[in-house]
Structure formats: structure tokens, C-alpha cells
Design a protein around this motif. Structure first.
Motif, PDB file in Angstrom:
ATOM      1  N   TYR A   1      40.084 -17.596-147.290  1.00 57.39           N
ATOM      2  CA  TYR A   1      39.540 -17.506-148.643  1.00 57.39           C
ATOM      3  C   TYR A   1      40.448 -18.139-149.689  1.00 57.39           C
ATOM      4  N   TYR A   2      41.706 -18.367-149.341  1.00 57.40           N
ATOM      5  CA  TYR A   2      42.560 -19.082-150.289  1.00 57.40           C
ATOM      6  C   TYR A   2      42.047 -20.503-150.488  1.00 57.40           C
ATOM      7  N   MET A   3      41.377 -21.040-149.475  1.00 62.80           N
ATOM      8  CA  MET A   3      40.804 -22.383-149.593  1.00 62.80           C
ATOM      9  C   MET A   3      39.588 -22.386-150.507  1.00 62.80           C
ATOM     10  N   ASP A   4      38.813 -21.300-150.490  1.00 64.87           N
ATOM     11  CA  ASP A   4      37.691 -21.188-151.424  1.00 64.87           C
ATOM     12  C   ASP A   4      38.208 -21.136-152.857  1.00 64.87           C
ATOM     13  N   VAL A   5      39.261 -20.361-153.063  1.00 69.96           N
ATOM     14  CA  VAL A   5      39.854 -20.261-154.401  1.00 69.96           C
ATOM     15  C   VAL A   5      40.360 -21.629-154.849  1.00 69.96           C
ATOM     16  N   LEU A   6      41.067 -22.313-153.957  1.00 67.62           N
ATOM     17  CA  LEU A   6      41.589 -23.645-154.280  1.00 67.62           C
ATOM     18  C   LEU A   6      40.457 -24.635-154.554  1.00 67.62           C
ATOM     19  N   THR A   7      39.371 -24.549-153.789  1.00 68.95           N
ATOM     20  CA  THR A   7      38.236 -25.446-154.001  1.00 68.95           C
ATOM     21  C   THR A   7      37.651 -25.269-155.397  1.00 68.95           C
ATOM     22  N   ILE A   8      37.470 -24.018-155.790  1.00 65.31           N
ATOM     23  CA  ILE A   8      36.905 -23.729-157.116  1.00 65.31           C
ATOM     24  C   ILE A   8      37.844 -24.217-158.217  1.00 65.31           C
ATOM     25  N   LEU A   9      39.130 -23.903-158.084  1.00 64.57           N
ATOM     26  CA  LEU A   9      40.096 -24.311-159.108  1.00 64.57           C
ATOM     27  C   LEU A   9      40.222 -25.834-159.174  1.00 64.57           C
ATOM     28  N   ALA A  10      40.191 -26.490-158.011  1.00 70.29           N
ATOM     29  CA  ALA A  10      40.291 -27.950-157.986  1.00 70.29           C
ATOM     30  C   ALA A  10      39.063 -28.587-158.636  1.00 70.29           C
ATOM     31  N   THR A  11      37.904 -27.985-158.448  1.00 71.33           N
ATOM     32  CA  THR A  11      36.686 -28.493-159.080  1.00 71.33           C
ATOM     33  C   THR A  11      36.786 -28.398-160.596  1.00 71.33           C
ATOM     34  N   ILE A  12      37.280 -27.262-161.081  1.00 65.83           N
ATOM     35  CA  ILE A  12      37.483 -27.103-162.526  1.00 65.83           C
ATOM     36  C   ILE A  12      38.513 -28.108-163.022  1.00 65.83           C
ATOM     37  N   ALA A  13      39.573 -28.304-162.228  1.00 68.65           N
ATOM     38  CA  ALA A  13      40.637 -29.241-162.612  1.00 68.65           C
ATOM     39  C   ALA A  13      40.103 -30.669-162.749  1.00 68.65           C
ATOM     40  N   VAL A  14      39.181 -31.061-161.868  1.00 65.52           N
ATOM     41  CA  VAL A  14      38.581 -32.393-161.947  1.00 65.52           C
ATOM     42  C   VAL A  14      37.880 -32.585-163.292  1.00 65.52           C
ATOM     43  N   VAL A  15      37.155 -31.561-163.724  1.00 67.78           N
ATOM     44  CA  VAL A  15      36.440 -31.656-165.001  1.00 67.78           C
ATOM     45  C   VAL A  15      37.434 -31.776-166.160  1.00 67.78           C
ATOM     46  N   PHE A  16      38.537 -31.038-166.088  1.00 68.55           N
ATOM     47  CA  PHE A  16      39.567 -31.151-167.129  1.00 68.55           C
ATOM     48  C   PHE A  16      40.167 -32.555-167.155  1.00 68.55           C
ATOM     49  N   LEU A  17      40.382 -33.131-165.983  1.00 67.45           N
ATOM     50  CA  LEU A  17      40.929 -34.485-165.916  1.00 67.45           C
ATOM     51  C   LEU A  17      40.010 -35.487-166.615  1.00 67.45           C
ATOM     52  N   HIS A  18      38.714 -35.375-166.349  1.00 68.68           N
ATOM     53  CA  HIS A  18      37.763 -36.337-166.900  1.00 68.68           C
ATOM     54  C   HIS A  18      37.401 -36.027-168.349  1.00 68.68           C
TER      55      HIS A  18
ATOM     56  N   THR B   1      48.935 -31.796-165.756  1.00 70.82           N
ATOM     57  CA  THR B   1      48.739 -30.415-165.306  1.00 70.82           C
ATOM     58  C   THR B   1      47.709 -30.317-164.196  1.00 70.82           C
ATOM     59  N   PHE B   2      46.647 -31.135-164.280  1.00 71.41           N
ATOM     60  CA  PHE B   2      45.547 -31.009-163.327  1.00 71.41           C
ATOM     61  C   PHE B   2      45.476 -32.159-162.317  1.00 71.41           C
ATOM     62  N   ILE B   3      46.563 -32.932-162.214  1.00 72.38           N
ATOM     63  CA  ILE B   3      46.543 -34.093-161.329  1.00 72.38           C
ATOM     64  C   ILE B   3      46.426 -33.700-159.850  1.00 72.38           C
ATOM     65  N   TRP B   4      46.677 -32.442-159.529  1.00 72.03           N
ATOM     66  CA  TRP B   4      46.616 -31.978-158.146  1.00 72.03           C
ATOM     67  C   TRP B   4      45.190 -31.785-157.640  1.00 72.03           C
ATOM     68  N   ALA B   5      44.185 -31.953-158.491  1.00 74.38           N
ATOM     69  CA  ALA B   5      42.807 -31.620-158.128  1.00 74.38           C
ATOM     70  C   ALA B   5      42.339 -32.320-156.851  1.00 74.38           C
ATOM     71  N   VAL B   6      42.320 -33.641-156.848  1.00 76.94           N
ATOM     72  CA  VAL B   6      41.830 -34.380-155.675  1.00 76.94           C
ATOM     73  C   VAL B   6      42.761 -34.227-154.468  1.00 76.94           C
ATOM     74  N   PRO B   7      44.097 -34.269-154.652  1.00 77.14           N
ATOM     75  CA  PRO B   7      44.959 -34.000-153.493  1.00 77.14           C
ATOM     76  C   PRO B   7      44.667 -32.670-152.803  1.00 77.14           C
ATOM     77  N   ILE B   8      44.281 -31.653-153.581  1.00 82.45           N
ATOM     78  CA  ILE B   8      43.929 -30.366-152.976  1.00 82.45           C
ATOM     79  C   ILE B   8      42.715 -30.534-152.060  1.00 82.45           C
ATOM     80  N   PHE B   9      41.714 -31.289-152.526  1.00 84.27           N
ATOM     81  CA  PHE B   9      40.548 -31.554-151.673  1.00 84.27           C
ATOM     82  C   PHE B   9      40.960 -32.293-150.406  1.00 84.27           C
ATOM     83  N   PHE B  10      41.861 -33.259-150.546  1.00 85.67           N
ATOM     84  CA  PHE B  10      42.328 -33.999-149.379  1.00 85.67           C
ATOM     85  C   PHE B  10      43.047 -33.067-148.392  1.00 85.67           C
TER      86      PHE B  10
END
Length: 343
Positions: free
Chosen positions: A5-22, A46-55
């Protein structure tokens, strides 16, 4: 198959981070005299980790695929999941972009194919090209990532870290061509492979307390250096230095790995309540859909609601609203047969 479930949390946070980046691309304007530009730069780093987290999560999930199904099944499952949405949303963006920007439409098959080949339809879709390339490489890379013998994995990571995140990053900061040596080494020097393999490695390896402290300290230092160096070089060179906080650089790599590890360490064995599990599963399942639709909402806010990209509203408030609206929209699409295959 155990669900982490830590991956679910990371997925959600990374998705939000992508929106902040754009939503903070005002940083690219290099308006160094505007305090809001500094805010935009800080948000970008701050949010540059978004896509690397998905990778990293893709690597963690997929490099063990042989334990669950054969290679033919792997290709069928993964390419259907990513290739069909990629083509559909590319076509939709190609058709609708002239409408969004009020430009004359000049649709041609050769123009569309060229756009697909060179990622000229929707720039943020560069993510798809990397993921598809990874899927094609998984049967080979999965032979290297072996839980019983991690030496080859460490060797591959060492090559990647040195030649990509250190050497290539150095040349990038100097605005110089890459070295011939880097170009000559093919295996292990693809920028993204380091994240995919690192995700797999961290999933199966428990870091010592010293290693965690070292990683997190390095992450904080990397974060600070990226902000300071981006501001300094952008002002000095008179042009925004996006390459400073590149995910392919050593600082971006360490920062992203640090984010992944801190959630993995604290939530590795976390078993949330039944209600929370359902919520996490639902929201994390929208990540791809939110990725492909959120720019529609950003463009609507900018063009129809006239929210300037240099305002704090655009950078701090709008991303949350865009993520919520995108998530609701995607959940609605997921309830429609066939359409749910596209998100």
C-alpha cells in the motif's frame, strides 16, 4: 500477489506532484525579478520526483513478472494497458489542440505520424515513450535483476549512476556535448533504466539505518543544491536552467530515490482499514487517466477562466482543484465499458 500500500500512496502523491509541475511552468519564463518566479522554481524542484516515482514503481512491479506469468502474457497485459491509451489520447490531443488554441486545423496523416514519432503532439507524453521502451526491455532486464544474486543489479546501477547521473549531468550543466565514451556505452546508460532497476532493488533490499540516514541527508542536500543552483545559473546565464534539476542528474536521482525509500520504509508492512484500502485502490487506479487529461483542465483555467500562470492561484491552488476534477472525471470514465480501457 501481495499488495504494497505504500506504492498506492506514492502513486497518488506522484499524480498530484505531476499536476503541480505542470502548473508551475512559469519557472521556464526566467522572470528572475519576480518573487513568484522563485516560488515556481521551488515548486518545480520540490515535485521533480513525480515521474521517477512512477518509473521506480514500474520496476518494482514488473521486473519480477516471471514469477506470475510468461513473457507473452506480460507483453499482452502491459502493451494493451499503455499502447492503446497512448494512441487514443494522442489522436484526441492532435484533433483538439487547434481548437484549444484557436488555430486553423490542418489535419494530415503524415503530420500525425510525424508528431507521434517525435513527441510533437502533447509534450508531456514523453512519459509513454520511456515506459513503452522499458516494457520492451523488461524480458532482458528481468534476467539481470535476481533476488538471489544482486551483484549484476548493483553493477548495472553503478554504470548508470556514473555515466548518466554524474558524467552526462556534468556535461549538461556545462552546456557541452556528451562525451564519446558515454555515447559508446549502450547497455546501462539509458537514463530511465536506473530508476526502474532502483525501484526493484529497494523493494527487495532493506537498507541499514546508516544507509537510510545517508540517503535522506543526501536527498535534503540534493534538494537544496538544485534550488540554489537553478536560481544562480538562471540569473547568471539569463536563461532558465531546467537541466539543473533534471531527473537524469545525480541530485534529481538521489532526491527521487530518497522520496521512494522514506515511504517504503515507514509503510512497507502497513495494512490500512478496509475502507482505506478501497479508497487507495480507487485513487491510485486513476493515475494514468489523470496524467492524460489534467492538461485539459489547466488549459481551461488559463484560457477560459483567465488565470495567469504567474499567479500563486495558478501554482498553489489550481493544481489541487485540477487533480480533484481530473480524478472525478477519470473515475466516471472507468465506469463506462470499453472507455475504461483508455484510462
Amino acid at each position: 500477489m501481495k499488495r504494497y500500500y505504500y506504492m498506492d500512496v506514492l502513486t497518488i502523491l506522484a499524480t498530484i506532484a505531476v499536476v503541480f509541475l505542470h502548473s508551475s511552468e512559469y519557472a521556464f519564463s526566467n522572470q528572475t525579478s519576480d518573487p513568484h518566479w522563485i516560488v515556481a522554481v521551488i515548486l518545480q524542484v520540490t515535485f521533480i520526483w513525480a515521474v521517477p516515482i512512477f518509473f521506480m514503481m514500474s520496476g518494482a512491479h514488473l521486473l519480477d513478472y516471471r514469477e506470475h506469468y510468461d513473457t507473452k502474457t506480460f507483453f499482452k497485459k502491459r502493451l494493451n494497458k499503455i499502447l492503446v491509451p497512448f494512441l487514443f489520447w494522442s489522436i484526441l490531443w492532435y484533433l483538439i489542440t487547434p481548437v484549444i488554441w484557436s488555430k486553423p486545423a490542418n489535419y494530415r496523416i503524415d503530420q500525425f505520424v510525424n508528431g507521434i514519432m517525435h513527441n510533437q503532439i502533447q509534450p508531456i507524453f514523453w512519459f509513454f515513450y520511456v515506459i513503452i521502451g522499458f516494457y520492451i526491455s523488461v524480458p532482458l532486464v528481468s534476467k539481470i535483476t535476481n533476488k538471489n544474486s544482486k551483484q549484476l543489479t548493483i553493477y548495472l546501477l553503478a554504470i548508470n549512476v556514473f555515466f548518466v547521473t554524474i558524467l552526462s549531468y556534468y556535461y549538461s550543466l556545462r552546456n557541452q556535448p556528451m562525451s564519446s565514451l558515454t555515447d559508446g556505452i549502450q547497455i546501462g546508460t539509458a537514463g530511465s533504466i536506473g530508476f526502474f532497476v532502483t525501484g526493484w532493488y529497494l523493494k527487495h533490499e532493506t537498507l541499514s539505518k546508516f544507509q537510510r540516514i545517508l540517503l535522506h541527508t543526501s536527498s535534503i542536500i540534493s534538494f537544496s543544491v538544485m534550488i540554489a543552483l537553478t536560481l544562480y545559473l538562471s540569473i547568471r546565464r539569463g536563461e532558465f536552467q531546467r537541466n539543473v534539476y533534471s531527473i537524469w542528474g545525480i541530485f534529481g536521482f538521489i532526491f527521487s530515490v530518497g522520496v521512494f525509500e522514506i515511504f517504503k520504509y515507514h509503510l512497507y508492512d502497513w495494512q490500512p482499514s478496509k475502507k482505506m484500502k478501497k479508497m487507495l485502490t480507487t485513487f491510485s487506479s486513476t493515475s494514468l487517466g489523470v496524467y492524460v487529461v489534467h492538461e485539459f483542465f489547466i488549459y481551461f483555467a488559463e484560457i477560459q477562466l483567465h488565470i495567469p500562470d504567474n499567479t500563486l492561484r495558478h501554482m498553489l491552488i489550481m493544481p489541487i482543484i485540477v487533480w480533484i476534477l481530473s480524478t472525478i472525471f477519470v473515475i466516471m470514465l472507468q465506469k463506462i465499458p470499453l472507455v475504461n480501457k483508455l484510462v
